[in-house]
Design a protein around this motif. Structure first.
Motif, PDB file in Angstrom:
ATOM      1  N   ALA A  48       0.848  -1.194   0.000  1.00 39.30           N
ATOM      2  CA  ALA A  48       0.000   0.000   0.000  1.00 39.30           C
ATOM      3  C   ALA A  48       0.884   1.245   0.000  1.00 39.30           C
ATOM      4  CB  ALA A  48      -0.924  -0.003   1.211  1.00 39.30           C
ATOM      5  N   ASN A  86       0.819   3.919  -3.026  1.00 41.45           N
ATOM      6  CA  ASN A  86       0.556   5.341  -2.807  1.00 41.45           C
ATOM      7  C   ASN A  86       1.692   6.204  -3.348  1.00 41.45           C
ATOM      8  OD1 ASN A  86      -2.009   5.735  -1.543  1.00 41.45           O
ATOM      9  ND2 ASN A  86      -1.230   4.609   0.225  1.00 41.45           N
ATOM     10  N   ASP A  89       1.976   4.790  -7.715  1.00 40.09           N
ATOM     11  CA  ASP A  89       0.806   4.692  -8.590  1.00 40.09           C
ATOM     12  C   ASP A  89       1.042   3.777  -9.793  1.00 40.09           C
ATOM     13  OD1 ASP A  89      -1.692   5.169  -9.750  1.00 40.09           O
ATOM     14  OD2 ASP A  89      -1.037   7.004 -10.744  1.00 40.09           O
ATOM     15  N   LEU A 129      -7.825  -1.365   1.069  1.00 42.74           N
ATOM     16  CA  LEU A 129      -8.193  -0.475   2.176  1.00 42.74           C
ATOM     17  C   LEU A 129      -7.312   0.760   2.234  1.00 42.74           C
ATOM     18  CD1 LEU A 129      -9.996  -0.619   4.823  1.00 42.74           C
ATOM     19  CD2 LEU A 129      -7.929  -1.435   5.975  1.00 42.74           C
ATOM     20  N   ARG A 130      -6.020   0.589   1.883  1.00 41.31           N
ATOM     21  CA  ARG A 130      -5.027   1.619   2.200  1.00 41.31           C
ATOM     22  C   ARG A 130      -4.509   2.387   0.999  1.00 41.31           C
ATOM     23  NH1 ARG A 130      -3.218   0.781   7.424  1.00 41.31           N
ATOM     24  NH2 ARG A 130      -3.782  -1.234   8.319  1.00 41.31           N
ATOM     25  N   ALA A 143      -5.009   5.193  -1.036  1.00 42.66           N
ATOM     26  CA  ALA A 143      -5.832   6.388  -0.897  1.00 42.66           C
ATOM     27  C   ALA A 143      -6.542   6.772  -2.185  1.00 42.66           C
ATOM     28  CB  ALA A 143      -4.948   7.539  -0.447  1.00 42.66           C
ATOM     29  N   VAL A 144      -5.819   6.673  -3.264  1.00 41.58           N
ATOM     30  CA  VAL A 144      -6.373   7.125  -4.528  1.00 41.58           C
ATOM     31  C   VAL A 144      -7.687   6.435  -4.802  1.00 41.58           C
ATOM     32  CG1 VAL A 144      -6.011   7.058  -6.993  1.00 41.58           C
ATOM     33  CG2 VAL A 144      -4.129   7.637  -5.470  1.00 41.58           C
ATOM     34  N   THR A 145      -7.665   5.159  -4.540  1.00 44.02           N
ATOM     35  CA  THR A 145      -8.851   4.371  -4.808  1.00 44.02           C
ATOM     36  C   THR A 145      -9.998   4.774  -3.897  1.00 44.02           C
ATOM     37  OG1 THR A 145      -7.411   2.597  -5.396  1.00 44.02           O
ATOM     38  CG2 THR A 145      -9.666   2.010  -4.929  1.00 44.02           C
ATOM     39  N   ALA A 146      -9.705   4.825  -2.612  1.00 43.88           N
ATOM     40  CA  ALA A 146     -10.770   5.152  -1.672  1.00 43.88           C
ATOM     41  C   ALA A 146     -11.276   6.575  -1.911  1.00 43.88           C
ATOM     42  CB  ALA A 146     -10.238   5.017  -0.246  1.00 43.88           C
ATOM     43  N   GLU A 147     -10.343   7.507  -2.126  1.00 45.86           N
ATOM     44  CA  GLU A 147     -10.737   8.905  -2.293  1.00 45.86           C
ATOM     45  C   GLU A 147     -11.545   9.115  -3.561  1.00 45.86           C
ATOM     46  OE1 GLU A 147      -7.168  11.190  -2.141  1.00 45.86           O
ATOM     47  OE2 GLU A 147      -7.250  11.329   0.037  1.00 45.86           O
ATOM     48  N   ARG A 206     -13.496   4.672  -6.207  1.00 42.08           N
ATOM     49  CA  ARG A 206     -13.459   3.426  -6.982  1.00 42.08           C
ATOM     50  C   ARG A 206     -13.363   2.243  -6.046  1.00 42.08           C
ATOM     51  NH1 ARG A 206      -8.977   4.802 -11.495  1.00 42.08           N
ATOM     52  NH2 ARG A 206      -9.398   7.016 -11.570  1.00 42.08           N
TER      53      ARG A 206
END
Lengths: 424, 424
Positions: B336, B340, B343, B370-371, B373-377, B380
Motif C-alpha cells: 500500500a 501510494n 501509482d 483499504l489503504r 488512498a487514490v482508490t478510496a478517495e 473506486r
C-alpha cells in the motif's frame, strides 16, 4: 529509442533549436562559438539556428563583444527579457496566487489574495483566480511580455495529461475540470486562442522549482534523484528520477501522506488507518500541539498556522515541541519506506515543512538513518542527505511558472509564433 | 532530449538497424513492407538495413513468400535461431543455474545444480558456476550459437552499472566483484575476449522476464508500470516505470523487504525494526508456520521449503494457513505504501511467492484496497490489479538470459561482429 520528433529533418531541427535556446538560457550571455561547442555542432551549423531564434525574439544580442575563441568576435547572445512568459497560478486552501517569469527566470509580476477555498465550489474560485490572472497578464503586457503557457498548482490528485482535478480533499473537489473556467483568461490581447493550460499537483511543482531554482544563489543544485516532501493542509511528495518527475500510471504518484505508518492507528479520511497524515499533517500537528480549532482558525492565510507553531516551538512550548518531534518520527518512518523503495540521493523538505525543520528534522533523520537498510547493511553511516528547501512555501507557485515555459524551451518556434500565423 | 547515439548519421543508422531487428523479433516472420510500415521508413530505406542484418546472420529469410502488400513479394524475414545467444546465470542461496536463449526467445540450453551457498565465499561459488557456464556454452556452440552476453542474477544489492555485489545478506557477501571470477568463461572458442558481463539483482530480472515473457501463451502482457514482488530467502521488489526498471541512484531501489510495516516490531538484521521481512520473509513464515529449523533444513533446493508450506496449507494446517495470512497482511501494508508512492497499474507476485498466492493473496488484497488512498478517495472499488506471475521462480534466470541479449538488440552490428574484426 526514438527521440522526440523522430529522426526527420524537422525533428532534428526542432531539437537543435531547443538545445541552442536552453544553452543560452542556462549559461547567460554567451558567444556563438561557446554555444556551438556546448551542443556539439559546428559554428556554421549553429549560425542559422541562432538567426531563427533572434528573428523570433527569443534570443537577443547583448551588444557586448564576445571575448575569447578564434575568428571575428560577434556580439554575445542572451535570452530575451521580452516575449514569452510562463504564468504560474496556485490554488491553496486559504489563498490564491499568480506570478509570471520570463525566459531569464526572473519573476516579472506577482499577485496574491486570501481566499477561503475550503469546500468552495470550483466556479467562484476560478472566477477569483481569473481576476488575478488578468491583472498579471496586463502587467506583463506593458513590459512586452506575453503568456506562453499557464500552469495551475492544486493541492490534490490531477489526472495525467489532463486538466481535471480528480480529488482535492481539502478543497472538497472531485472530478473538477479547470479548463472551462480558465478558458481564454490569458489569451494575448485581441487574440482568441488561449495558451496551453496545465494543471498539476503542488508537490510536483515544488519539486520542479527545486530542480530549476534550488541551485541558485550559490547553493548546490539538488541531485537528479530525490524525493521532495511538502505539506500544506495535506502531505504530498514528488519523486524525481534522473531529473524527471515520476508521475505514476494515472498521475497520482507521490501520495506519501497516505503511506501507512502505524497500521493499526487512527482511521484516515482516505479509508485507511494510521496514515502519515494522521501524525504529521497540519490538523494532526495542531491538535497534538494543543491548539484548539478556534486558535487555528484565527490564523488563516498561507503559512500563518505554521508560523504560529514555529513561534511556539521557538518559545519553548513543550507540547508543540513534542508534537513536532512526533511528526518528524512519523515522517522518518514513511520516508524510510520511500528511500528503501526508490534509493534517491536526497530527501528535500519543502513547502510549509521547511519552516518547521529545526523541530522536525532530528527525529526524522534518526528514523531514516535507522531504517534505511542499504545504509545499515553496507556499513555506511547516515542515510541519504536530508536538505531543507530554500524556496519553502514559494516552491509550487514558482515551479508552476517555470513549468509553463517548458513548451517554449522544448519547441521554441512552434510555441512562439504569434497565434494568427500558425506554422508547424 | 538527445537520442542515444545522437543525431549523427552513425547514431541514426544504428537506431534504425535496432528498430528493424526488434520489429522482426517481436512480430515473428514478417515481410519487408510490413517492417517498413511498422517503423515508419520507406521500403527503399529499409532494404539496406535488412541486407546488413542478413549478412550479419541476425536475420534470415524463411523462404516462404510474403503475402499481402503491393509489388513483388519477397521472402518473409525472421530472426535467426543461430548466431547470438543470451546467457543467464542465477546464484541462489541453495542452487545455481545457467540457461541460454536465442534471438527468437527460445531456451536452447539449461543446467542447474544444488549448492549450499549460504555463507560460502564467492570464489568456490563462481568456480562451480563457471563449470555450468562452460557446459551451456559448449552445448549451444554445437547448434551454431555463441554467447553475446552474460547476465548473473544475485539475491542482493548490486552497484549500478558495475559487476560488484555490494551486499547479499543471505550469501554473506559484501563488496564482491564477480568479474574476475567469471572472466573468459563464455569467450567464443579460440577467442580471448569475453562477452559483456552484467550482474543484476534477481528481483529486477524477474520483472524484466515478466515484461518480456509475461504476455506469452495468450496471457495479457503486464502493463508498462508495475511493481514486481518476489521472495526467495529475502523479499525484493522491482519497480517498472514506462517499461523500464527504476534502479535508484546507487542501483539499490526495490528494497521492499525493509519497508517498515509495524515500526515498533522485532529488530531486523538491517538495523531497523518491524521490516516487512520480519513478517513475510521465508524464515519468518517458516517460524510462524511452526516449522523447526531442522524441518526447514531437511528441504533444501530452490522452492522446496515453499512447496512444503504450500503442501501443508493445502492440507489445512491452520498454523501454516495463519502464518501465510499474516504474511499477506504485512505484504499488503508495505505494498500500500509502494502503491501510494508510485501509482503503478499492477502489482505482480513473482518468485516463490507465486506458489503461495492462494493463501497470501486474500489478506494482501484486503489491506491494499483499504489503504490505497487514490482508490478510496476517488470512490473506486479495488486497488491496482494484483496478478500472479506465471514464471514464478523461473523469472530471474529467464530474465537474466533475455537481458544478456539486450546489447544485440540495442546495437545489432556492433555486438555481433566477431571479436577478431572489431568495428565501431
Amino acid at each position: 529509442m526514438t527521440p522526440p520528433g523522430g529522426d526527420t529533418q524537422h525533428g532534428i531541427r526542432r531539437r537543435n533549436l531547443a538545445r541552442v535556446l536552453r544553452t543560452v538560457a542556462a549559461q547567460g550571455p554567451v558567444s556563438r562559438p561557446a554555444v556551438a561547442a556546448r551542443i556539439g555542432l559546428t559554428r556554421a551549423g549553429v549560425a542559422p539556428l541562432v538567426d531563427e531564434l533572434l528573428r523570433a525574439g527569443l534570443l537577443v544580442e547583448t551588444g557586448r563583444a564576445a571575448t575569447g575563441g578564434r575568428g571575428r568576435p560577434g556580439s554575445e547572445l542572451a535570452v530575451s527579457d521580452r516575449g514569452p512568459a510562463g504564468i504560474g497560478a496556485e490554488i491553496g486552501v486559504d489563498h490564491l496566487a499568480v506570478c509570471a517569469v520570463d525566459l531569464r527566470g526572473r519573476v516579472r509580476a506577482r499577485v496574491a489574495a486570501d481566499a477561503a477555498n475550503r469546500h468552495r465550489a470550483p466556479g467562484p474560485v476560478l472566477r477569483q483566480l481569473s481576476g488575478l490572472l488578468a491583472e498579471v497578464t496586463a502587467e506583463i503586457a506593458a513590459e512586452g511580455l506575453r503568456p506562453a503557457g499557464l500552469t495551475v498548482a492544486v493541492p490534490g490528485l490531477v489526472a495525467r495529461d489532463a486538466t481535471t482535478v480528480v480529488h482535492a480533499p481539502n478543497l472538497g473537489w472531485r472530478a473538477a475540470d479547470l479548463a472551462p473556467g480558465l478558458a481564454g483568461v490569458t489569451a494575448p490581447e485581441g487574440g482568441s486562442s488561449a495558451v496551453p493550460l496545465t494543471v498539476e499537483n503542488e508537490a510536483n511543482l515544488g519539486a520542479l522549482a527545486e530542480l530549476r531554482l534550488g541551485g541558485e544563489a550559490g547553493r548546490p543544485a539538488p541531485p537528479p534523484d530525490f524525493v521532495h516532501v511538502s505539506a500544506e493542509a495535506g502531505i504530498g511528495a514528488a519523486v524525481v528520477v534522473d531529473g524527471q518527475l515520476l508521475r505514476g500510471a494515472r498521475g497520482f504518484a507521490g501520495e506519501l501522506g497516505h503511506m501507512p505508518v502505524y497500521p493499526d492507528g487512527p482511521p484516515c479520511d482516505c479509508g485507511g488507518r494510521g496514515c502519515l497524515e494522521q501524525y504529521a499533517g497540519e490538523p494532526a500537528v495542531l491538535r497534538a500541539g494543543g491548539l484548539t480549532p478556534e486558535q487555528a482558525a484565527a490564523h488563516p492565510g498561507p503559512g500563518a498556522r505554521i508560523a504560529l507553531l514555529a513561534r511556539r516551538a521557538a518559545d519553548g512550548d513543550t507540547t508543540v515541541v513534542r508534537a513536532l518531534h512526533e511528526a518528524g518520527t512519523a515522517l522518518g518512518i514513511a520516508l524510510a519506506g520511500a528511500v528503501n523503495l526508490l534509493d534517491p540521493q536526497a530527501v528535500v523538505l519543502g513547502g510549509a515543512l521547511a519552516g518547521l525543520a529545526p523541530w522536525v528534522l532530528p527525529s526524522l533523520e534518526r528514523e531514516l538513518t535507522l531504517r534505511t537498510a542499504v545504509t545499515a547493511e553496507s556499513g555506511r553511516t547516515g542515510g541519504p542527505a536530508v536538505t531543507v528547501s530554500r524556496l519553502g512555501a514559494d516552491g509550487p507557485l514558482l515551479g508552476a511558472a517555470h513549468a509553463a515555459l517548458q513548451g517554449v524551451l522544448d519547441d521554441p518556434l512552434h510555441c512562439c509564433t504569434p497565434a494568427h500565423s500558425p506554422r508547424n
